[in-house]
Motif scaffolding. Sequence first.
Motif, PDB file in Angstrom:
ATOM      1  N   PHE A  95       0.780  -1.236   0.000  1.00 40.96           N
ATOM      2  CA  PHE A  95       0.000   0.000   0.000  1.00 40.96           C
ATOM      3  C   PHE A  95       0.815   1.292   0.000  1.00 40.96           C
ATOM      4  CE2 PHE A  95      -3.270  -2.980   1.126  1.00 40.96           C
ATOM      5  CZ  PHE A  95      -4.428  -2.429   0.581  1.00 40.96           C
ATOM      6  N   LYS A  96       2.129   1.230   0.222  1.00 45.26           N
ATOM      7  CA  LYS A  96       2.911   2.467   0.355  1.00 45.26           C
ATOM      8  C   LYS A  96       2.880   3.319  -0.910  1.00 45.26           C
ATOM      9  CE  LYS A  96       7.345   0.299  -0.725  1.00 45.26           C
ATOM     10  NZ  LYS A  96       8.634  -0.090  -0.200  1.00 45.26           N
ATOM     11  N   ASP A  97       2.720   2.703  -2.074  1.00 46.88           N
ATOM     12  CA  ASP A  97       2.651   3.463  -3.325  1.00 46.88           C
ATOM     13  C   ASP A  97       1.215   3.747  -3.743  1.00 46.88           C
ATOM     14  OD1 ASP A  97       5.459   3.535  -3.548  1.00 46.88           O
ATOM     15  OD2 ASP A  97       5.471   1.557  -4.516  1.00 46.88           O
ATOM     16  N   LYS A  98       0.270   3.443  -2.861  1.00 47.28           N
ATOM     17  CA  LYS A  98      -1.158   3.663  -3.138  1.00 47.28           C
ATOM     18  C   LYS A  98      -1.749   4.721  -2.205  1.00 47.28           C
ATOM     19  CE  LYS A  98      -1.775  -1.139  -4.600  1.00 47.28           C
ATOM     20  NZ  LYS A  98      -2.411  -2.417  -4.275  1.00 47.28           N
ATOM     21  N   GLY A  99      -0.882   5.513  -1.579  1.00 44.38           N
ATOM     22  CA  GLY A  99      -1.362   6.597  -0.736  1.00 44.38           C
ATOM     23  C   GLY A  99      -1.641   6.229   0.702  1.00 44.38           C
ATOM     24  N   VAL A 100      -1.145   5.080   1.166  1.00 46.16           N
ATOM     25  CA  VAL A 100      -1.331   4.681   2.564  1.00 46.16           C
ATOM     26  C   VAL A 100       0.046   4.544   3.201  1.00 46.16           C
ATOM     27  CG1 VAL A 100      -2.200   2.923   4.154  1.00 46.16           C
ATOM     28  CG2 VAL A 100      -3.492   3.473   2.076  1.00 46.16           C
ATOM     29  N   GLN A 101       0.262   5.312   4.264  1.00 45.49           N
ATOM     30  CA  GLN A 101       1.529   5.269   4.981  1.00 45.49           C
ATOM     31  C   GLN A 101       1.352   4.555   6.314  1.00 45.49           C
ATOM     32  OE1 GLN A 101       4.392   6.141   3.539  1.00 45.49           O
ATOM     33  NE2 GLN A 101       3.093   6.570   1.761  1.00 45.49           N
ATOM     34  N   THR A 102       2.411   3.941   6.764  1.00 41.36           N
ATOM     35  CA  THR A 102       2.415   3.260   8.059  1.00 41.36           C
ATOM     36  C   THR A 102       3.424   3.946   8.959  1.00 41.36           C
ATOM     37  OG1 THR A 102       1.822   1.144   7.076  1.00 41.36           O
ATOM     38  CG2 THR A 102       2.890   1.064   9.226  1.00 41.36           C
ATOM     39  N   ILE A 103       3.007   4.227  10.181  1.00 42.18           N
ATOM     40  CA  ILE A 103       3.926   4.738  11.201  1.00 42.18           C
ATOM     41  C   ILE A 103       3.734   3.861  12.429  1.00 42.18           C
ATOM     42  CG2 ILE A 103       4.622   6.680  12.651  1.00 42.18           C
ATOM     43  CD1 ILE A 103       3.296   8.546  10.606  1.00 42.18           C
ATOM     44  N   ALA A 104       4.824   3.267  12.889  1.00 42.84           N
ATOM     45  CA  ALA A 104       4.789   2.431  14.085  1.00 42.84           C
ATOM     46  C   ALA A 104       5.390   3.237  15.238  1.00 42.84           C
ATOM     47  CB  ALA A 104       5.576   1.148  13.864  1.00 42.84           C
ATOM     48  N   VAL A 105       4.590   3.470  16.262  1.00 45.08           N
ATOM     49  CA  VAL A 105       5.020   4.268  17.411  1.00 45.08           C
ATOM     50  C   VAL A 105       5.329   3.327  18.569  1.00 45.08           C
ATOM     51  CG1 VAL A 105       4.394   6.096  19.038  1.00 45.08           C
ATOM     52  CG2 VAL A 105       3.535   6.185  16.680  1.00 45.08           C
ATOM     53  N   ASN A 106       6.612   3.231  18.891  1.00 44.74           N
ATOM     54  CA  ASN A 106       7.013   2.447  20.057  1.00 44.74           C
ATOM     55  C   ASN A 106       6.815   3.323  21.289  1.00 44.74           C
ATOM     56  OD1 ASN A 106       9.368   1.904  22.138  1.00 44.74           O
ATOM     57  ND2 ASN A 106       8.782  -0.035  21.197  1.00 44.74           N
ATOM     58  N   VAL A 107       6.318   2.726  22.353  1.00 44.56           N
ATOM     59  CA  VAL A 107       5.977   3.503  23.537  1.00 44.56           C
ATOM     60  C   VAL A 107       7.066   3.451  24.602  1.00 44.56           C
ATOM     61  CG1 VAL A 107       3.498   3.561  23.179  1.00 44.56           C
ATOM     62  CG2 VAL A 107       4.483   1.611  24.310  1.00 44.56           C
ATOM     63  N   GLY A 108       8.091   4.276  24.397  1.00 42.69           N
ATOM     64  CA  GLY A 108       9.056   4.583  25.434  1.00 42.69           C
ATOM     65  C   GLY A 108      10.183   3.614  25.691  1.00 42.69           C
ATOM     66  N   GLU A 109      10.507   2.751  24.749  1.00 41.94           N
ATOM     67  CA  GLU A 109      11.618   1.820  24.974  1.00 41.94           C
ATOM     68  C   GLU A 109      12.914   2.416  24.427  1.00 41.94           C
ATOM     69  OE1 GLU A 109      10.420  -2.551  24.848  1.00 41.94           O
ATOM     70  OE2 GLU A 109       9.031  -1.616  23.421  1.00 41.94           O
ATOM     71  N   SER A 110      14.008   1.760  24.705  1.00 41.48           N
ATOM     72  CA  SER A 110      15.311   2.273  24.276  1.00 41.48           C
ATOM     73  C   SER A 110      15.509   2.062  22.777  1.00 41.48           C
ATOM     74  CB  SER A 110      16.437   1.565  25.040  1.00 41.48           C
ATOM     75  OG  SER A 110      16.593   0.236  24.572  1.00 41.48           O
ATOM     76  N   ASP A 111      16.338   2.920  22.189  1.00 39.07           N
ATOM     77  CA  ASP A 111      16.682   2.788  20.770  1.00 39.07           C
ATOM     78  C   ASP A 111      17.247   1.396  20.497  1.00 39.07           C
ATOM     79  OD1 ASP A 111      15.957   5.425  20.640  1.00 39.07           O
ATOM     80  OD2 ASP A 111      17.867   6.164  19.885  1.00 39.07           O
ATOM     81  N   PHE A 112      18.055   0.899  21.418  1.00 42.24           N
ATOM     82  CA  PHE A 112      18.691  -0.405  21.252  1.00 42.24           C
ATOM     83  C   PHE A 112      17.642  -1.517  21.149  1.00 42.24           C
ATOM     84  CE2 PHE A 112      20.541  -4.295  23.110  1.00 42.24           C
ATOM     85  CZ  PHE A 112      21.591  -4.494  22.226  1.00 42.24           C
ATOM     86  N   GLN A 113      16.679  -1.530  22.066  1.00 46.91           N
ATOM     87  CA  GLN A 113      15.626  -2.558  22.045  1.00 46.91           C
ATOM     88  C   GLN A 113      14.815  -2.477  20.755  1.00 46.91           C
ATOM     89  OE1 GLN A 113      13.916  -1.146  25.813  1.00 46.91           O
ATOM     90  NE2 GLN A 113      13.776  -3.300  26.437  1.00 46.91           N
TER      91      GLN A 113
END
Length: 182
Positions: A95-113
């Motif tokens: 769907f990324k080329d059909k006008g639908v974007q995905t954003i995954a929001v991680n809730v407060g974990e470390s960059d490493f994890q």
Amino acid sequence: MKKNKKTKRLILRVCLLSLFLGAAGYSIYSSVTGDSRSLIKAGDAAPDFVLTDLDGNTHQLSDYKGQGVFLNFWGTWCKPCEKEMPYIENQYNDFKDKGVQTIAVNVGESDFQVQNFVDEYSMSFPVVIDQKKDVQNAYTIGPLPTTLLINPEGEIIKVITGEMTEEDIKKYMQMIQPAEDQ
């Protein structure tokens, strides 16, 4: 000896009474003041936010206006999140080329994890980390995973809590796909 026992009993009773009064007072205070946040729901405008991904790029929700946004809140420890990530990745690629974007929001974990999780599941969509949980609070996110479907006008059309199948994800992305691209 008897006086000592009475004193200990009195102290115990005073402590228990204080604890009870404190709990009752807090309950009354909580119910009177209430939670000033209202739950986000379908029909609401999606609160704008700016978060940074693992590569240092910023993502502002309002920059995606005109596109559907599949906004997924998740954690590395969350088994349903882990199970649905490959499905989200597959549908993102469709769907990324059909006008639908995905954003995954991680809730407060470390960059490493988060980076280890992203690498393990070969996630190619933007993954941002809500370190201070400001976005989680703005969206009144409770259990994980929670996904919001945001239409091209920036309106939330559906809030999904819990694990999704790949068929669900495809159907949801179709729901927010801009009309001219369907």
